[in-house]
Design a protein around this motif. Structure first.
Motif, short mmCIF file in Angstrom:
data_model
loop_
_atom_site.label_atom_id
_atom_site.label_comp_id
_atom_site.label_asym_id
_atom_site.label_seq_id
_atom_site.Cartn_x
_atom_site.Cartn_y
_atom_site.Cartn_z
N ILE A 7 -9.12 -14.71 -44.73
CA ILE A 7 -9.72 -14.75 -43.39
C ILE A 7 -10.65 -13.56 -43.27
O ILE A 7 -10.23 -12.41 -43.43
N GLN A 8 -11.91 -13.82 -43.01
CA GLN A 8 -12.90 -12.76 -42.87
C GLN A 8 -12.89 -12.16 -41.45
O GLN A 8 -13.09 -10.97 -41.28
N GLU A 9 -12.67 -13.02 -40.47
CA GLU A 9 -12.65 -12.57 -39.08
C GLU A 9 -11.62 -13.40 -38.32
O GLU A 9 -11.59 -14.62 -38.43
N ILE A 10 -10.76 -12.72 -37.57
CA ILE A 10 -9.71 -13.40 -36.81
C ILE A 10 -10.34 -14.12 -35.61
O ILE A 10 -11.01 -13.49 -34.78
N THR A 11 -10.16 -15.41 -35.56
CA THR A 11 -10.68 -16.22 -34.45
C THR A 11 -9.55 -16.49 -33.44
O THR A 11 -8.39 -16.16 -33.68
N SER A 12 -9.89 -17.13 -32.35
CA SER A 12 -8.87 -17.48 -31.36
C SER A 12 -7.86 -18.48 -31.95
O SER A 12 -6.67 -18.43 -31.61
N THR A 13 -8.31 -19.34 -32.84
CA THR A 13 -7.40 -20.27 -33.51
C THR A 13 -6.38 -19.51 -34.35
O THR A 13 -5.18 -19.79 -34.31
N HIS A 14 -6.87 -18.52 -35.11
CA HIS A 14 -5.96 -17.70 -35.91
C HIS A 14 -4.96 -16.98 -34.99
O HIS A 14 -3.76 -16.97 -35.26
N MET A 15 -5.48 -16.37 -33.93
CA MET A 15 -4.61 -15.60 -33.04
C MET A 15 -3.57 -16.49 -32.37
O MET A 15 -2.42 -16.10 -32.23
N ASP A 16 -3.96 -17.69 -31.97
CA ASP A 16 -2.99 -18.62 -31.37
C ASP A 16 -1.86 -18.93 -32.36
O ASP A 16 -0.69 -18.97 -31.98
#
Length: 150
Positions: free
Chosen positions: A6-15
């Motif tokens: 993962i290069q950048e944490i998105t809202s999907t990742h955070m969820d």
């Protein structure tokens, strides 16, 4: 199936991360020091795993999550096996993981993948989480620690 960094944490990742660990400040803290990987199914992120070096030659899985719609399809096991391969390739000797004492499915999966119980951190979730966590109709109090030697 595709597992990648993962290069950048998105809202999907955070969820997904929050579904496994409801303490956002802890997640933000360990993400700064960890390697994060995502599992994509048909271009959709459906799983994540976070690996944190904790001691020399030791890597800890501090978060692993699969979307509720995709659970029980082997994605969690694929992420665990990927983490073990990554750890071996990076010359780690031990991989550790902790989970709730009421996390029956997770305890089964980790042991199925070769992890063995090493201890219990009593009242971990009472000390580190301000809100009570109910899992499998039980109040979550203790963390079960497991590890595998590579």
């Amino acid at each position: 199936m595709c597992i990648k960094v993962i290069q950048e944490i998105t809202s999907t990742h955070m969820d997904l991360l929050l579904s496994a660990d409801p303490n956002e400040s802890l997640i933000i803290d360990y993400l700064k020091r960890a390697a994060c990987f995502e599992y994509r199914l048909k271009e959709q992120v459906v799983g994540v795993i976070v690996l944190l070096p904790t001691r020399p030659k030791t890597l800890e899985i501090v978060n692993i999550a699969v979307s509720s719609q995709q659970q029980n399809q082997g994605i969690g096991e694929a992420l665990l096996r990927y983490a073990l391969t990554f750890a071996q390739e990076q010359a780690y000797q031990t991989v550790e993981i902790g989970t709730g004492s009421t996390s029956f499915a997770q305890l089964y999966l980790y042991q199925k993948c070769g992890f063995r119980m090493t201890g219990i951190d009593r009242d971990f979730f009472l000390r580190h989480y301000s809100n009570e966590i109910i899992e499998n109709k039980l109040v979550l109090k203790d963390m079960v620690r497991l590890r595998i030697d590579l």
